[in-house]
Design a protein around this motif. Structure first.
Motif, short mmCIF file in Angstrom:
data_model
loop_
_atom_site.label_atom_id
_atom_site.label_comp_id
_atom_site.label_asym_id
_atom_site.label_seq_id
_atom_site.Cartn_x
_atom_site.Cartn_y
_atom_site.Cartn_z
N ARG A 380 0.84 -1.21 0.00
CA ARG A 380 0.00 0.00 0.00
C ARG A 380 0.87 1.25 0.00
O ARG A 380 0.54 2.25 -0.65
N VAL A 385 -1.48 4.17 -1.52
CA VAL A 385 -2.86 3.98 -1.07
C VAL A 385 -2.89 3.56 0.41
O VAL A 385 -3.64 2.67 0.81
N GLY A 387 -3.95 5.34 2.85
CA GLY A 387 -5.05 5.97 3.59
C GLY A 387 -4.56 7.18 4.38
O GLY A 387 -5.37 7.87 5.01
N GLY A 515 -12.57 0.88 1.90
CA GLY A 515 -11.70 -0.08 1.21
C GLY A 515 -10.24 0.07 1.60
O GLY A 515 -9.88 0.89 2.46
N ASP A 516 -9.41 -0.77 0.94
CA ASP A 516 -7.98 -0.76 1.28
C ASP A 516 -7.11 -0.27 0.13
O ASP A 516 -5.88 -0.32 0.19
N GLY A 517 -7.75 0.19 -0.93
CA GLY A 517 -7.00 0.77 -2.04
C GLY A 517 -6.36 -0.27 -2.94
O GLY A 517 -5.83 0.05 -4.00
N VAL A 521 -11.41 -1.82 -5.74
CA VAL A 521 -11.45 -0.37 -5.49
C VAL A 521 -12.61 0.26 -6.27
O VAL A 521 -12.74 0.05 -7.47
N THR A 525 -13.77 6.61 -4.35
CA THR A 525 -13.43 6.29 -2.96
C THR A 525 -11.95 6.58 -2.70
O THR A 525 -11.14 6.66 -3.63
N TYR A 526 -11.64 6.73 -1.43
CA TYR A 526 -10.26 6.86 -0.99
C TYR A 526 -10.11 5.89 0.19
O TYR A 526 -11.01 5.80 1.04
N PRO A 527 -8.98 5.13 0.26
CA PRO A 527 -8.91 4.07 1.28
C PRO A 527 -8.93 4.55 2.72
O PRO A 527 -8.53 5.68 3.03
N LYS A 528 -9.37 3.66 3.56
CA LYS A 528 -9.30 3.91 5.01
C LYS A 528 -7.83 3.83 5.42
O LYS A 528 -7.04 3.12 4.77
#
Ligand code: FAD
Length: 567
Positions: A380, A385, A387, A515-517, A521, A525-528
Motif C-alpha cells: 500500500r 494507497v 489511507g 476499502g484498502d486501495g 477499489v 473512494t479513498y482508502p481507510k
C-alpha cells in the motif's frame, strides 16, 4: 611517434564542462578521439531503473551528442550496444586504440566493471587514464585520509577532506574536439546471457550482429525508449547539460536564495516551483559537475557576508552530505547497500516479507508473525494507497515525477520503517531505486540507513507524523489535492485525516472513505487508513528500544533513548 588514438568513455559524466577525465584525454593531443557510451546489458536488464530515469538518461545523451557535434561536425556520442567487459577488448584491436580514458566510478558494479576493462586494456597494451570528477573530493582519497574507515558523519568527511585541500576549481569546456577515427565492428558480438536479444527482429545482419553492436541502423545512434522496451515516461523533468547549466544560472542569479539556503526551512509541500534546486538528477548523470555547482554557490556565499548560511544546512552543506555518502560507500564496498555483511549498519529485526514454505504451503517460521500484514502495508505504501493522504501524495508524486523533496523522502522513509510499518529499509530503498530520477546507490542507501536509524543517525524516538508534519508546511493540503485528486474537494479540516470527515462532508466533497486501495477499489473512494498511527508509532518505538537495548551493539556510545518526539 604516432599520435594517440583515444576512446573517451562517457558514463557518470554526461557533460563537457568541468570534466577532469575529458581534459586528460584532450591533453594527450590525440590523432583521433571516439566519444563512446556503452549500452551495458547490466543496466538494461539488471538495474531496477524505471522509465522516467531512462528518459532522463536519454535526454542527457542526446544533449551531450549535440554539444559534441557543435564542436566537431564529424563527431557525436557513439553508442555501442554491448557490455564493456566483452566489447572493449575487441574495439582495442579493431580500432587500434592506444588510450582509454574515463571518470572514476566508485559504485560497486562500476568498480568491478572497470577492473575487468582495465585488465583487458593492459593485456591489449592500451593505456588507461582515470580521473576523479564525480564528487567534490576523490572518495578513495577521502577514505585514505580517514584511515581507511568510512565517513559516517559530516565531521568525519570534513576533517578527512581538510587533509586533501580545497575543492578543485572547475575546468572550462573544451573549445574543439578531434575527429573520431574509423569504426569497424567486424567482429563477433557478445550475446548477453541475461535476457533474449530484444533487437533480434530489427537486426539487418543476423549472421554477424555488427548492426546490433552499432545499433538497429548501424549508425551508433542513441537508443530510444521504444528500443529499450519501455513505455513513455511521465516525468515533467528533462535532462541534459544545457538544461542543467541554465537551471544553475537561474539559481545563482538569485543571490539571496543561494546564499541563505537552509535545507530544514525549505518546504516539502511546495511544488511548481519546488523549494530546493532539483539539480540532483543532473548531478546523478554528471550532466552538471558537482564542483561547478559548489564553486558557483561558494562564490556567492563569499560575497554575501555574515548573513549567508553555513553547512550542514546550506547548499554547499548538501553537497558535503553527498560526498559523505560516496566516501562511506567507497570504504565499505558492495555491502554498503545492505545490512548483511555491513558492519556499520545496525541489525534491526524488521518485519520481513512473508514467504511460503514450498513443502507445507505455510509461512516459514523464520519470519515475524506480522509479516503478512507488513507485506500488505508495504504494497500500500508503494502504490500510494495507505489511507494517509500526506504519504500517498508523496508516493504518487515520486512515481509520476521521479523526484520528491528531501523532507518528503524523510516522511515516507520513516513511515515505512521505524515510524509506522516497521518494514526493512532495504525494501524501501529498492522502490526508490526504481522510481527516483536521481537514484544514486551511495546516497539512496545512506539516507535510508539514516532514516531507519540503522546508521548515520540514531535518535529513533524522533519521528515524522504523517498528519502533523504535512500540516506544518501546508495547512490547506495543496500537495495532497494535486496528487490525490480523490480528495481535491475535501475541507482543509479533514484533508490530512479524511477518515474523520462525517459522511455529509465526504458526500459534499464527492468522495467516500472505504476499502484498502488494493482490492475491489470503487470509483470515487479513498482508502481507510491502514492502521492507527499512534498505536503503530508506540509499537515501533518499543521495538526500536528493544533492538537498541539488547546489547547487540556492545558499547556503542551513539545509542540513544527517549520518548517520542515529532521532527
Ligand atoms: P538540494 O537541497 O537542492 O541539494 C543540492 C544537492 O545536494 C542535491 O542535488 C544532491 O545532490 C545533494 N544532496 C542534498 N541532500 C542530500 C542528502 N541528504 N544526501 C546526499 N546528497 C544530498 N539523493 C540523491 O541524489 N540520490 C538518491 O538516490 C537519494 N535517495 C534518498 C533517499 C532517502 C530516503 C532520502 C531521505 C534522501 C535521499 N537523497 C538522495 C537525498 C536528497 O533527498 C536529494 O539529494 C535531494 O532531495 C535532491 O533534491 P535537490 O536537488 O533539490 O536538493
Amino acid at each position: 611517434m604516432a599520435k594517440p588514438r583515444v576512446i573517451y568513455w562517457f558514463r557518470t559524466d554526461l557533460r563537457l564542462h568541468d570534466s577532469p577525465a575529458l581534459k586528460a584525454a584532450l591533453d594527450l593531443e590525440p590523432a583521433v578521439l571516439w566519444p563512446v557510451f556503452t549500452w551495458d546489458p547490466h543496466y538494461v536488464y539488471r538495474a531496477r531503473g524505471g522509465t522516467n530515469r531512462w528518459q532522463f538518461l536519454l535526454d542527457c545523451q542526446n544533449d551531450l551528442s549535440e554539444s559534441i557535434t557543435k564542436l566537431n561536425p564529424n563527431s557525436k556520442l557513439f553508442v555501442l550496444r554491448e557490455g564493456p567487459q566483452t566489447l572493449f577488448p575487441k574495439l582495442f584491436k579493431a580500432w587500434k586504440v592506444t588510450h582509454l580514458v574515463f571518470e572514476k566510478d566508485t559504485d560497486s558494479y562500476g568498480r568491478e566493471r572497470d577492473e575487468a576493462v582495465a585488465e583487458a586494456a593492459e593485456k591489449a597494451g592500451v593505456q588507461v587514464i582515470i580521473r576523479s570528477g564525480r564528487t567534490l573530493w576523490d572518495s578513495e582519497q577521502v577514505v585514505t585520509k580517514h584511515g581507511g574507515k568510512p565517513t559516517m558523519s559530516m565531521t568525519a568527511l570534513l576533517s578527512a577532506s581538510k587533509k586533501i585541500g580545497d575543492v578543485p576549481r572547475p575546468i572550462p569546456s573544451p573549445k574543439q574536439l578531434p575527429d573520431p577515427g574509423e569504426m569497424p565492428v567486424d567482429f563477433v558480438q557478445h550475446q548477453p546471457d541475461t535476457k533474449p536479444d530484444i533487437n533480434a527482429e530489427r537486426r539487418t545482419n543476423n549472421d554477424t550482429g555488427y548492426k546490433h553492436i552499432a545499433g538497429p541502423c548501424g549508425d551508433f545512434a542513441i537508443e530510444t525508449l521504444d528500443e529499450l522496451g519501455f513505455v513513455p515516461a511521465t516525468t515533467p523533468h528533462k535532462g541534459g547539460e544545457t538544461r542543467a547549466l541554465k537551471a544553475l544560472d537561474a539559481i545563482i542569479k538569485d543571490k539571496e536564495y543561494t546564499a541563505t539556503f537552509e535545507k530544514p526551512k525549505t518546504s516539502p509541500a511546495q511544488f511548481d516551483p519546488q523549494s530546493t534546486t532539483l539539480l540532483s538528477p543532473f548531478l546523478h548523470f554528471g550532466a552538471l559537475s558537482v564542483r561547478e555547482l559548489y564553486w558557483r554557490v561558494q562564490d556567492v556565499v563569499n560575497s554575501y557576508g555574515s548573513a549567508a548560511s553555513a553547512p550542514p544546512a546550506s547548499l554547499t552543506g548538501q553537497l558535503i552530505f553527498r560526498d559523505m555518502y560516496f566516501a562511506a560507500q567507497a570504504a565499505i564496498g558492495p555491502h554498503f547497500q545492505q545490512t548483511a555483511g555491513n558492519g556499520h549498519c545496525r541489525f534491526i529485526p524488521w518485519h520481513l516479507p512473508s514467504r511460503l514454505d514450498p513443502a507445507t504451503g505455510l509461512t516459514t517460521g523464520d519470519y515475524h508473525v506480522d509479516s503478512e500484514q507488513a507485506d500488505e502495508w508495504f504494497r500500500r505504501w508503494k502504490q500510494g494507497v495507505t489511507g494517509f493522504p500526506w504519504i500517498d501524495a508523496l508516493m504518487r508524486q515520486l512515481r509520476h515525477d521521479g523526484w520528491i523533496h528531501h523532507l518528503g523522502r524523510h516522511s515516507v522513509a520513516c513511515f515505512l520503517t521505524r515510524g509506522g510499518c516497521y518494514v526493512d529499509w532495504e525494501r524501501g530503498a529498492e522502490v526508490f531505486e526504481e522510481l527516483l530520477l536521481d537514484h544514486e546507490p551511495a546516497c539512496n542507501a545512506g539516507n535510508w540507513q539514516w532514516l531507519s536509524c540503522t546508521a548515520f543517525f540514531s535518535q529513533y524516538f524522533r519521528c515524522y507524523s504523517p498528519i502533523s508534519f504535512g500540516q506544518k508546511w501546508d495547512k490547506h493540503g495543496d500537495l495532497i489535492r494535486r496528487w490525490v485528486p480523490e480528495l481535491q474537494n475535501l475541507d482543509a479540516k479533514y484533508i490530512y485525516e479524511p477518515w474523520k470527515a462525517p459522511i455529509q462532508d465526504q458526500k459534499k466533497a464527492g468522495v467516500r472513505v472505504k476499502g484498502d486501495g488494493l482490492r475491489d477499489v470503487e470509483v470515487g473512494t479513498y482508502p481507510k487508513p491502514m492502521f492507527d498511527f499512534n498505536e503503530r508509532r508506540d509499537a515501533c518505538l518499543a521495538a526500536m528500544k528493544t533492538a537498541y537495548g539488547v546489547g547487540l551493539y556492545g558499547d556503542d556510545e551513539r545509542v540513544s533513548t527517549g520518548t517520542w518526539r515529532e521532527m
